[in-house]
Scaffold this motif. Structure first.
Motif, PDB file in Angstrom:
ATOM      1  N   GLY A 229       0.816  -1.211   0.000  1.00 26.37           N
ATOM      2  CA  GLY A 229       0.000   0.000   0.000  1.00 26.37           C
ATOM      3  C   GLY A 229       0.845   1.255   0.000  1.00 26.37           C
ATOM      4  N   LEU A 230       1.961   1.224   0.742  1.00 28.73           N
ATOM      5  CA  LEU A 230       2.844   2.389   0.784  1.00 28.73           C
ATOM      6  C   LEU A 230       3.447   2.665  -0.595  1.00 28.73           C
ATOM      7  N   ALA A 231       3.888   1.594  -1.269  1.00 22.59           N
ATOM      8  CA  ALA A 231       4.430   1.763  -2.618  1.00 22.59           C
ATOM      9  C   ALA A 231       3.362   2.306  -3.565  1.00 22.59           C
ATOM     10  N   GLU A 232       2.145   1.825  -3.413  1.00 23.12           N
ATOM     11  CA  GLU A 232       1.041   2.282  -4.265  1.00 23.12           C
ATOM     12  C   GLU A 232       0.745   3.757  -4.017  1.00 23.12           C
ATOM     13  N   VAL A 233       0.761   4.177  -2.756  1.00 23.28           N
ATOM     14  CA  VAL A 233       0.501   5.577  -2.422  1.00 23.28           C
ATOM     15  C   VAL A 233       1.538   6.500  -3.057  1.00 23.28           C
ATOM     16  N   PHE A 234       2.783   6.042  -3.069  1.00 20.17           N
ATOM     17  CA  PHE A 234       3.856   6.847  -3.656  1.00 20.17           C
ATOM     18  C   PHE A 234       3.936   6.693  -5.173  1.00 20.17           C
ATOM     19  N   GLY A 235       3.037   5.912  -5.739  1.00 13.21           N
ATOM     20  CA  GLY A 235       3.032   5.743  -7.184  1.00 13.21           C
ATOM     21  C   GLY A 235       4.193   4.920  -7.698  1.00 13.21           C
ATOM     22  N   LEU A 236       4.780   4.074  -6.841  1.00 16.85           N
ATOM     23  CA  LEU A 236       5.903   3.235  -7.224  1.00 16.85           C
ATOM     24  C   LEU A 236       5.408   1.838  -7.527  1.00 16.85           C
ATOM     25  N   ASP A 237       6.261   1.050  -8.178  1.00 15.59           N
ATOM     26  CA  ASP A 237       5.881  -0.323  -8.482  1.00 15.59           C
ATOM     27  C   ASP A 237       5.715  -1.105  -7.185  1.00 15.59           C
ATOM     28  N   VAL A 238       4.623  -1.872  -7.077  1.00 11.36           N
ATOM     29  CA  VAL A 238       4.337  -2.597  -5.840  1.00 11.36           C
ATOM     30  C   VAL A 238       5.398  -3.644  -5.544  1.00 11.36           C
ATOM     31  N   LEU A 239       6.166  -4.069  -6.562  1.00 15.98           N
ATOM     32  CA  LEU A 239       7.221  -5.044  -6.308  1.00 15.98           C
ATOM     33  C   LEU A 239       8.280  -4.483  -5.368  1.00 15.98           C
ATOM     34  N   GLY A 241       7.614  -2.513  -2.862  1.00 18.39           N
ATOM     35  CA  GLY A 241       7.040  -2.706  -1.530  1.00 18.39           C
ATOM     36  C   GLY A 241       7.120  -4.146  -1.077  1.00 18.39           C
ATOM     37  N   ALA A 242       6.908  -5.088  -1.995  1.00 19.55           N
ATOM     38  CA  ALA A 242       6.979  -6.513  -1.645  1.00 19.55           C
ATOM     39  C   ALA A 242       8.389  -6.899  -1.217  1.00 19.55           C
ATOM     40  N   PHE A 243       9.379  -6.416  -1.949  1.00 19.09           N
ATOM     41  CA  PHE A 243      10.766  -6.724  -1.600  1.00 19.09           C
ATOM     42  C   PHE A 243      11.118  -6.142  -0.237  1.00 19.09           C
ATOM     43  N   ALA A 244      10.723  -4.887   0.000  1.00 22.92           N
ATOM     44  CA  ALA A 244      10.991  -4.246   1.287  1.00 22.92           C
ATOM     45  C   ALA A 244      10.287  -4.979   2.423  1.00 22.92           C
ATOM     46  N   ALA A 245       9.076  -5.461   2.173  1.00 24.10           N
ATOM     47  CA  ALA A 245       8.338  -6.207   3.197  1.00 24.10           C
ATOM     48  C   ALA A 245       9.062  -7.493   3.569  1.00 24.10           C
ATOM     49  N   GLY A 246       9.648  -8.169   2.570  1.00 22.09           N
ATOM     50  CA  GLY A 246      10.405  -9.393   2.855  1.00 22.09           C
ATOM     51  C   GLY A 246      11.601  -9.118   3.732  1.00 22.09           C
ATOM     52  N   VAL A 247      12.324  -8.031   3.430  1.00 22.98           N
ATOM     53  CA  VAL A 247      13.488  -7.661   4.241  1.00 22.98           C
ATOM     54  C   VAL A 247      13.066  -7.333   5.668  1.00 22.98           C
ATOM     55  N   LEU A 248      12.003  -6.538   5.813  1.00 25.93           N
ATOM     56  CA  LEU A 248      11.520  -6.159   7.149  1.00 25.93           C
ATOM     57  C   LEU A 248      11.052  -7.374   7.938  1.00 25.93           C
ATOM     58  N   THR A 249      10.353  -8.281   7.271  1.00 30.88           N
ATOM     59  CA  THR A 249       9.844  -9.471   7.957  1.00 30.88           C
ATOM     60  C   THR A 249      10.988 -10.301   8.525  1.00 30.88           C
ATOM     61  N   ARG A 250      12.053 -10.452   7.756  1.00 28.47           N
ATOM     62  CA  ARG A 250      13.206 -11.207   8.251  1.00 28.47           C
ATOM     63  C   ARG A 250      13.785 -10.561   9.511  1.00 28.47           C
ATOM     64  N   LEU A 251      13.932  -9.234   9.477  1.00 28.92           N
ATOM     65  CA  LEU A 251      14.487  -8.525  10.624  1.00 28.92           C
ATOM     66  C   LEU A 251      13.606  -8.678  11.853  1.00 28.92           C
ATOM     67  N   VAL A 252      12.288  -8.513  11.668  1.00 31.15           N
ATOM     68  CA  VAL A 252      11.368  -8.594  12.800  1.00 31.15           C
ATOM     69  C   VAL A 252      11.355  -9.991  13.407  1.00 31.15           C
ATOM     70  N   LEU A 253      11.178 -11.011  12.565  1.00 30.18           N
ATOM     71  CA  LEU A 253      11.052 -12.377  13.084  1.00 30.18           C
ATOM     72  C   LEU A 253      12.349 -12.865  13.727  1.00 30.18           C
TER      73      LEU A 253
END
Length: 407
Positions: A229-239, A241-253
């Motif tokens: 959603g953040l990538a979509e709001v900024f008008g960027l490719d959602v991919l 956002g998906a890549f960034a989410a994967g990186v963040l998920t690894r750090l959090v878990l």
């Protein structure tokens, strides 16, 4: 609303694909994705005409692509790939981009935007396809796996950023400003992810891991949705956002629930590789313009040309800039793995066709070359590495070598 028969056919193809991999495994190692796309072409409008893409199926396919890039982002251990290896990875991709756009310029007839689309597609790496192959064959852990993760990560992240900058329909300066803002927010999210999580997070993760609550899995899906959603709001490719989410998920878990992180990932992978990702690949086959490829001799001849360019444009700089501690066979294998492409090629060509800067014939030729790359290049890379003897990990763990032979 989608016709129920279409979804049934897609899911049937996704079930049949691993059966075909198993049936042909003793004779030839065919990557799963090749069968998934091939079956999609078979049931699609250009062959049997049984399945037709629609809005619901396309939405599910988009989720599958996002999940594929998310899982690729999760695989990246930036602690391991930082430093000289990461710098070499970035320089190799930048050189590939410059060379790719340069060689694509005459192919596009001098059209700058088409040359950019083709050149960017030539620089991508199918990390989400390559890493499972390395993991299944026991080559992911160790020095080679770390280097491949670094070069592959840049090979996925770089094209995504390039698309966000120059294929968003905005002026490059405006796109760069939005990308920088997205980067700042993502950096803040990384800082938040690195902070110690409250004890209740780990406790709740463990308590609901085998119940209907599934707190951690739901949290991961929320994080993915937020970044998309953040990538979509900024008008960027959602991919992106998906890549960034994967990186963040690894750090959090790994920070909040290290003992449960692998099991949580297993559940997310089951959802991704069990449903969404194969659906994306089958739909890619259904939407593949086979008619344009077979009825245009020029487009058909472009397939081997693009395949050669993928190896030269992407693999050449990777081989030259690979870390010096790798042997020549390992550097050659690294170049072949890095030249393996498909998901982002499909995404980039789709955007190019939608924005009318790339013809469907050139798009079909690029996707066709990418499909061949997935079929041929990893097998060549595996053969190059196996010809030099067992890897370091295989020497420490003989069972790994046995697993690799099974794969």
């Amino acid at each position: 609303m989608t016709h129920p028969g279409t979804l049934v056919l897609i899911l049937a193809a996704s079930v049949l694909a691993p059966l075909l991999v198993y049936a042909t495994g003793r004779r030839i190692r065919v990557p799963l994705v090749v069968f998934e796309i091939g079956l999609g072409i078979l049931i699609g409008p250009d062959v049997l005409g049984w399945a037709q893409p629609d809005k619901v199926v396309d939405t599910l396919a988009d989720l599958g692509l996002s999940m594929l890039i998310f899982l690729a982002g999760y695989e990246i251990d930036f602690v391991a790939v930082r430093g000289d290896t990461l710098r070499r990875s970035v320089w190799a991709w930048l050189v590939s981009l410059a060379v790719g756009i340069g060689v694509a310029f005459p192919i596009s007839g001098g059209d700058v935007y088409e040359a950019f689309v083709i050149g960017t597609a030539l620089t991508s790496t199918a990390l989400g396809t390559v890493l499972p192959m390395l993991r299944d064959s026991g080559q992911l852990r160790g020095r080679f796996g770390t280097v491949m993760s670094s070069f592959g990560a840049v090979g996925e992240f770089g094209p995504v950023v390039a698309m966000a900058l120059l294929l968003s329909g905005r002026r490059p300066g405006e796109s760069a400003a939005l990308l920088a803002a997205f980067g700042v927010i993502t950096a803040g999210a990384v800082f938040w992810a690195l902070r110690p999580r409250p004890p209740w997070f780990a406790r709740l993760t463990e308590r609901t891991l085998h119940t209907s609550g599934q707190f951690a899995v739901r949290f991961v899906m929320l994080l993915l949705a937020c970044m998309l959603g953040l990538a979509e709001v900024f008008g960027l490719d959602v991919l992106l956002g998906a890549f960034a989410a994967g990186v963040l998920t690894r750090l959090v878990l790994h920070r909040a629930a290290p003992e449960s992180s692998e099991e949580v990932l297993g559940k997310v992978e089951a959802m991704g590789f069990g449903f969404l990702v194969p659906l994306f690949y089958v739909v890619t086959g259904i939407e593949f313009d086979l008619h344009a490829l077979l009825h245009d001799l020029g487009a058909l001849l472009l397939v081997p040309v693009f395949l050669l360019l993928v190896v030269l444009v992407r693999g050449g700089p990777v081989y030259l800039l690979a870390p010096r501690d790798l042997t020549r066979p390992d550097r050659a294998a690294l170049a072949l793995f890095a030249s393996t492409c498909l998901p982002l090629v499909a995404a980039i060509t789709t955007i190019g066709v939608d924005q009318k800067v790339l013809g469907s014939d050139a798009a079909a030729a690029l996707v066709g070359a990418a499909m061949i790359s997935v079929l041929v290049l990893p097998l060549l890379a595996m053969r190059v590495r196996s010809s030099t003897g067992p890897t370091a990990r295989e020497e420490r763990d003989p069972g790994t070598a046995k697993d690799a032979e099974t794969w």
